[in-house]
Design a protein around this motif. Structure first.
Motif, short mmCIF file in Angstrom:
data_model
loop_
_atom_site.label_atom_id
_atom_site.label_comp_id
_atom_site.label_asym_id
_atom_site.label_seq_id
_atom_site.Cartn_x
_atom_site.Cartn_y
_atom_site.Cartn_z
N ALA A 69 7.42 -5.36 1.31
CA ALA A 69 6.40 -5.21 3.07
C ALA A 69 6.52 -3.26 3.02
O ALA A 69 7.48 -3.06 3.05
N ILE A 70 5.20 -3.12 2.60
CA ILE A 70 5.84 -1.74 2.89
C ILE A 70 4.33 -1.34 3.29
O ILE A 70 3.58 -1.32 4.07
N ALA A 71 5.52 -0.49 4.62
CA ALA A 71 4.19 0.31 5.53
C ALA A 71 3.94 -1.10 6.26
O ALA A 71 3.96 -1.27 6.96
N GLY A 72 4.31 -2.42 6.35
CA GLY A 72 4.96 -3.38 7.36
C GLY A 72 3.86 -3.98 6.51
O GLY A 72 3.68 -4.91 7.33
N LEU A 83 -6.86 -4.61 -1.23
CA LEU A 83 -5.69 -3.83 -1.88
C LEU A 83 -5.86 -2.48 -2.98
O LEU A 83 -5.05 -1.67 -2.62
N ALA A 84 -6.73 -2.70 -3.28
CA ALA A 84 -6.94 -1.04 -3.65
C ALA A 84 -7.32 -0.19 -2.61
O ALA A 84 -6.66 1.22 -2.88
N ALA A 85 -7.86 -0.35 -1.76
CA ALA A 85 -7.69 0.93 -0.56
C ALA A 85 -6.45 0.95 -0.07
O ALA A 85 -6.16 2.08 -0.03
N PHE A 86 -5.52 0.03 -0.02
CA PHE A 86 -4.22 0.52 0.73
C PHE A 86 -3.37 1.53 -0.54
O PHE A 86 -2.76 1.77 0.10
N THR A 90 -1.93 4.56 1.06
CA THR A 90 -0.60 4.46 1.42
C THR A 90 0.72 4.59 0.09
O THR A 90 1.09 5.30 0.25
N ILE A 91 -0.64 3.73 -0.72
CA ILE A 91 0.85 4.30 -2.19
C ILE A 91 0.68 5.43 -2.71
O ILE A 91 -0.71 5.21 -3.23
N GLY A 92 1.85 6.33 -3.36
CA GLY A 92 1.80 6.89 -4.24
C GLY A 92 1.95 6.37 -5.93
O GLY A 92 3.30 6.30 -5.27
#
Length: 236
Positions: A69-72, A83-86, A90-92
């Motif tokens: 869980a990343i940022a919930g 997932l692409a948008a997330f 959110t993720i680098g």
């Protein structure tokens, strides 16, 4: 409001060996949490599962068992477009192989993620960021002519500017000299304490490093949490 930015529970990764029915376990029941602002390192000998773990917890490689869980949000429960948008928002991720587009100049490589997210690049802030990183190339010059170390700085700058909530990095300073390593790491530490050189001024709230053989890159005092692996298992 929770301060947990990453939660990993009983993470397991099992893969098939060739075309046979045999399997091998790369990760076994890995569990940990990371709080906002923590600096975490993943260490261990070659083949211990460090990169596999990094890819599984960052939404790149789906694990065969356990949850992330990343940022919930569990990235593996999202549809491909979600997932692409997330990942963009959110993720680098700083890849060891740079993943730059050789046909584009430095500036366009740095702002690529911003353009994909429909953000307006700020040339002055980007020049300031590259200067802080001791970048020796030309901002409008081709990346293909840069040394490995300078290309790595471009890749790092691109990721820093993505407004990500958590930053994953696979040996992010492997191609840099010792002076540049110190500059980059000092910058990473200051960004999560203060602010980033970008229009949004968002705080960088999570950093991951796969150190591999870079034991001299950080000291134990500089890392809030260390995850040590051996043969795919976390040492207690």
């Amino acid at each position: 409001m929770t301060n947990t930015i990453l939660s990993v529970d009983q993470l397991t990764q099992v893969v098939s060996i060739g075309q046979s029915d045999q399997t091998t376990t790369l990760l076994k029941n890995i569990s940990f949490t990371v709080q906002k602002g923590e600096l975490v390192s993943i260490v261990g000998p070659s083949g211990s599962g460090k990169s596999t773990l990094l890819y599984c917890i960052s939404g790149i490689t789906r694990p065969t068992g356990g949850t992330v869980a990343i940022a919930g949000i569990n990235p593996y429960q999202l549809k491909p477009n979600q997932l692409a948008a997330f990942r963009r928002q959110t993720i680098g991720f700083i890849f060891q192989q740079y993943n730059l587009i050789q046909s584009l100049p430095v500036f366009e490589n740095v702002v690529l993620q911003q353009r994909l997210s429909h953000q307006q690049p700020q040339r002055a802030e980007i020049k300031q960021l590259l200067t802080k990183m001791n970048f020796a190339g030309q901002i409008d010059g081709p990346v293909a002519t840069l040394s490995g170390g300078e290309q790595q700085k471009v890749a790092i700058a691109r990721t820093i500017l993505t407004d990500c909530d958590v930053l994953f990095a696979d040996e992010p300073t492997g191609a840099l000299d010792s002076a540049s390593k110190a500059i980059i790491f000092t910058y990473f530490k200051s960004t999560r304490i203060n602010y980033r050189i970008c229009p949004s001024l968002m705080i960088l709230i999570g950093i991951f490093f796969v150190l591999r053989n870079q034991k001299n890159f950080v000291t134990v005092e500089e890392v809030e949490k260390e995850i040590e692996l051996t043969e795919g298992q976390e040492l207690s």
